[in-house]
Scaffold this motif. Structure first.
Motif, PDB file in Angstrom:
ATOM      1  N   ASP A  63      37.268  49.489  37.626  1.00 30.92           N
ATOM      2  CA  ASP A  63      36.669  48.328  38.290  1.00 30.92           C
ATOM      3  C   ASP A  63      35.746  47.562  37.344  1.00 30.92           C
ATOM      4  O   ASP A  63      35.692  46.323  37.371  1.00 30.92           O
ATOM      5  CB  ASP A  63      35.895  48.775  39.526  1.00 30.92           C
ATOM      6  CG  ASP A  63      36.813  49.257  40.648  1.00 30.92           C
ATOM      7  OD1 ASP A  63      38.013  48.905  40.621  1.00 30.92           O
ATOM      8  OD2 ASP A  63      36.337  49.988  41.534  1.00 30.92           O
ATOM      9  N   ASP A  85      44.107  41.118  44.909  1.00 32.16           N
ATOM     10  CA  ASP A  85      43.852  42.411  45.550  1.00 32.16           C
ATOM     11  C   ASP A  85      45.028  43.365  45.365  1.00 32.16           C
ATOM     12  O   ASP A  85      46.191  42.983  45.545  1.00 32.16           O
ATOM     13  CB  ASP A  85      43.603  42.218  47.045  1.00 32.16           C
ATOM     14  CG  ASP A  85      42.289  41.514  47.331  1.00 32.16           C
ATOM     15  OD1 ASP A  85      41.452  41.445  46.424  1.00 32.16           O
ATOM     16  OD2 ASP A  85      42.112  41.024  48.470  1.00 32.16           O
ATOM     17  N   LYS A  87      45.925  47.476  46.482  1.00 31.98           N
ATOM     18  CA  LYS A  87      45.520  48.707  47.152  1.00 31.98           C
ATOM     19  C   LYS A  87      46.350  49.851  46.600  1.00 31.98           C
ATOM     20  O   LYS A  87      47.569  49.739  46.468  1.00 31.98           O
ATOM     21  CB  LYS A  87      45.728  48.589  48.665  1.00 31.98           C
ATOM     22  CG  LYS A  87      45.031  49.671  49.479  1.00 31.98           C
ATOM     23  CD  LYS A  87      45.109  49.371  50.970  1.00 31.98           C
ATOM     24  CE  LYS A  87      44.335  50.418  51.768  1.00 31.98           C
ATOM     25  NZ  LYS A  87      44.369  50.145  53.223  1.00 31.98           N
ATOM     26  N   VAL A 253      42.133  53.162  47.667  1.00 24.84           N
ATOM     27  CA  VAL A 253      41.015  52.320  47.231  1.00 24.84           C
ATOM     28  C   VAL A 253      41.508  50.895  47.016  1.00 24.84           C
ATOM     29  O   VAL A 253      42.694  50.647  46.828  1.00 24.84           O
ATOM     30  CB  VAL A 253      40.374  52.846  45.924  1.00 24.84           C
ATOM     31  CG1 VAL A 253      39.797  54.237  46.120  1.00 24.84           C
ATOM     32  CG2 VAL A 253      41.388  52.853  44.778  1.00 24.84           C
ATOM     33  N   GLN A 254      40.557  49.968  47.016  1.00 27.84           N
ATOM     34  CA  GLN A 254      40.860  48.561  46.759  1.00 27.84           C
ATOM     35  C   GLN A 254      40.472  48.232  45.332  1.00 27.84           C
ATOM     36  O   GLN A 254      39.357  48.501  44.897  1.00 27.84           O
ATOM     37  CB  GLN A 254      40.074  47.661  47.716  1.00 27.84           C
ATOM     38  CG  GLN A 254      40.447  46.196  47.640  1.00 27.84           C
ATOM     39  CD  GLN A 254      41.756  45.886  48.336  1.00 27.84           C
ATOM     40  OE1 GLN A 254      42.026  46.405  49.406  1.00 27.84           O
ATOM     41  NE2 GLN A 254      42.578  45.048  47.736  1.00 27.84           N
ATOM     42  N   THR A 255      41.405  47.672  44.574  1.00 27.85           N
ATOM     43  CA  THR A 255      41.113  47.237  43.220  1.00 27.85           C
ATOM     44  C   THR A 255      41.835  45.916  42.975  1.00 27.85           C
ATOM     45  O   THR A 255      42.201  45.220  43.928  1.00 27.85           O
ATOM     46  CB  THR A 255      41.497  48.331  42.194  1.00 27.85           C
ATOM     47  OG1 THR A 255      41.143  47.887  40.884  1.00 27.85           O
ATOM     48  CG2 THR A 255      42.956  48.688  42.254  1.00 27.85           C
ATOM     49  N   HIS A 256      42.079  45.546  41.696  1.00 26.10           N
ATOM     50  CA  HIS A 256      42.591  44.197  41.444  1.00 26.10           C
ATOM     51  C   HIS A 256      43.433  44.103  40.176  1.00 26.10           C
ATOM     52  O   HIS A 256      43.199  44.826  39.199  1.00 26.10           O
ATOM     53  CB  HIS A 256      41.431  43.199  41.296  1.00 26.10           C
ATOM     54  CG  HIS A 256      40.480  43.192  42.434  1.00 26.10           C
ATOM     55  ND1 HIS A 256      39.389  44.038  42.501  1.00 26.10           N
ATOM     56  CD2 HIS A 256      40.468  42.443  43.578  1.00 26.10           C
ATOM     57  CE1 HIS A 256      38.729  43.816  43.628  1.00 26.10           C
ATOM     58  NE2 HIS A 256      39.360  42.867  44.290  1.00 26.10           N
ATOM     59  N   HIS A 328      51.297  49.931  41.167  1.00 29.89           N
ATOM     60  CA  HIS A 328      50.968  49.151  42.357  1.00 29.89           C
ATOM     61  C   HIS A 328      50.589  47.714  42.000  1.00 29.89           C
ATOM     62  O   HIS A 328      50.849  46.790  42.782  1.00 29.89           O
ATOM     63  CB  HIS A 328      49.824  49.815  43.132  1.00 29.89           C
ATOM     64  CG  HIS A 328      50.227  51.074  43.829  1.00 29.89           C
ATOM     65  ND1 HIS A 328      50.344  52.277  43.165  1.00 29.89           N
ATOM     66  CD2 HIS A 328      50.546  51.329  45.131  1.00 29.89           C
ATOM     67  CE1 HIS A 328      50.711  53.222  44.026  1.00 29.89           C
ATOM     68  NE2 HIS A 328      50.844  52.672  45.226  1.00 29.89           N
ATOM     69  N   THR A 332      52.523  44.523  43.542  1.00 32.20           N
ATOM     70  CA  THR A 332      51.799  43.501  44.312  1.00 32.20           C
ATOM     71  C   THR A 332      52.042  42.118  43.719  1.00 32.20           C
ATOM     72  O   THR A 332      52.306  41.156  44.448  1.00 32.20           O
ATOM     73  CB  THR A 332      50.296  43.816  44.321  1.00 32.20           C
ATOM     74  OG1 THR A 332      50.084  45.079  44.962  1.00 32.20           O
ATOM     75  CG2 THR A 332      49.516  42.733  45.043  1.00 32.20           C
TER      76      THR A 332
END
Length: 460
Positions: A63, A85, A87, A253-256, A328, A332
């Motif tokens: 992050d 975003d 996930k 978890v949420q990341t980017h 992921h 996305t």
């Protein structure tokens, strides 16, 4: 009269081609000069590796890398910089793994494979069955039950393209735990995928399990420790090994992904994607894999900006999250692009280290590749020693999202392959292993390709 007109047209065409080739050659000279004298990839890599360090997807360090790399992009003349975003499940290695040969207490260097479950808290002690190939397990039948399966397959050192040697063995890492568990094994020990047989560094990497089959702990063992264990088994076929690791999945978890766009002047709705993955494994510093890829592609765009270049197409820089253990980020990115019906005409990926550039693999028709070999390869080959322009793989992230865009022409940056798998997924993948000149030479090669793609991708 018609023949004369045709000859005149051919002469004009030949002259025009020569003029454009000369202009392209001059531009490449400028790109290389800018990269060598003003390049920033090496300094940015120093910060990424030394101030942030390794950054497995979902971790606080990953992050931090997202926030910092976004701030880098915002310092350049992009038209838009934003986070996308993503996930994903977060896997954590836990305390350092332990392994030794029972009786002698001779230690073995291991790393949990990414995604592995833990051993019991007090570890596992069991006899070992050694094979070279997973298929060899069948002949042991019930003897596998309660044992540690040890796959000790060195890769083929005669293969110069080390990525091919890696690929020939990698399926045994990913499929191994499930195959061993089917026969009742209690743990899986896999000889590291490495081009070195003289160091004691284990190489981690992703593995997987199969629904309905018990999940057993899975570990990579270094090449020299594998040789040590194999010799012990020759002396005593009933040799036992103690294994202990504490890895676990920690939930979603949420990341980017980190994305920046440089708007095209002529074809703003047609996009050229360039980039690599910002995450790394949780050992070393993620320097070659993939700090050089992200910092290198960013600096390639900075190089063109510094030269006052104005792109025809929109150039989109993407730092993907989670290439190492789930892709992921790429999934996305591809889904969002598909849903928006975007026109992605080309993609460039860098994820093979920061060694001296040798060229590019190209996912395109044979006719397009021949055209590039005829028109682009001569610009690189003699002066810059970059000569590989071959049909091949688009890279992992591009390959994932590219399933939605089968007509996109894709380029996969290929540096010199000899030393990469000495460092790959190990504690040795640190900033000091990167040579500044080699890195900036790769930046120049990528920037040069990006320029040519932007100028001529519609031509072949």
């Amino acid at each position: 009269m018609k023949r004369t007109a045709l000859l005149t047209l051919l002469s004009i065409s030949t002259f025009t081609t020569a003029v454009f080739a000369q202009q392209d050659s001059m531009m490449l000279d400028k790109i290389y000069h800018e990269s060598f004298y003003q390049g920033q990839a090496y300094d940015n890599l120093h910060y990424l590796t030394k101030q942030i360090g390794h950054r497995i997807a979902g971790s606080p360090a990953a992050d931090k890398a997202v926030v910092w790399s976004k701030s880098l992009m915002e310092k350049l003349d992009f038209d838009k910089v934003y986070l996308q975003d993503v996930k994903l499940p977060y896997w954590d290695r836990g305390p350092k793994e332990k392994a030794y040969i029972v009786g002698s207490k001779e230690s073995l260097n291991i790393l949990a494979l990414g995604g592995s479950v833990a051993t019991p808290s007090k570890g596992i002690t069991a006899e070992v069955i050694e094979v070279q190939l997973l298929s060899d397990l069948k002949k042991f039948g019930d003897q596998v039950r309660g044992k540690i399966v040890f796959v000790n397959k060195p890769w083929d050192e005669s293969i110069v393209e080390t990525g091919v040697a890696y690929g020939l063995n990698s399926s045994q890492r990913s499929r191994g735990p499930a195959e061993a568990a089917k026969l009742g094994a209690v743990a899986y020990l896999f000889r590291s995928l490495s081009s070195s047989t003289t160091d004691d560094y284990p190489h981690t990497g992703g593995t997987g399990y199969v629904k309905g089959i018990d999940s057993i702990p899975a570990m990579a063992i270094s090449a020299t420790s594998a040789i040590k264990l194999s010799e012990a088994l020759k002396t005593n076929p009933h040799t036992k090994v103690y294994l202990e690791q504490h890895s676990a999945w920690k939930g979603m978890v949420q990341t980017h992904n980190v994305i920046a766009e440089w708007k095209g002047a002529e074809f703003p709705d047609k996009i050229i994607t360039i980039g690599g993955h910002i995450d790394s494994w949780d050992v070393g510093e993620g320097a070659h894999d993939n700090g050089t890829g992200t910092m290198g592609t960013l600096d390639a765009i900075r190089t063109l900006m510094a030269l006052g270049y104005k792109p025809k197409h929109t150039i989109r820089l993407v730092f993907y999250m989670n290439e190492e253990n789930g892709v992921h980020g790429a999934s996305t990115y591809g889904q969002v692009a598909k849903d928006k019906r975007e026109q992605i005409v080309a993609a460039i990926e860098s994820d093979a280290g920061g060694f001296a550039p040798r060229g590019f693999d190209i996912k395109a028709s044979a006719e397009r590749v021949v055209w590039m070999q005829q028109h682009w390869k001569p610009l690189f080959e003699q002066k810059f020693w970059v000569s590989r322009f071959l049909q091949g793989s688009p890279g992992v992230d591009s390959g994932v999202w590219g399933q939605h865009f089968p007509n996109t022409v894709m380029f996969n940056f290929r540096p010199d392959p000899h030393r990469y798998f000495d460092l790959h997924h190990t504690a040795k993948d640190v900033f000091e292993a990167v040579d500044k000149r080699e890195l900036q030479s790769g930046v120049a090669a990528i920037a040069s390709l990006l320029y040519l793609v932007d100028q001529q991708i519609e031509q072949p």
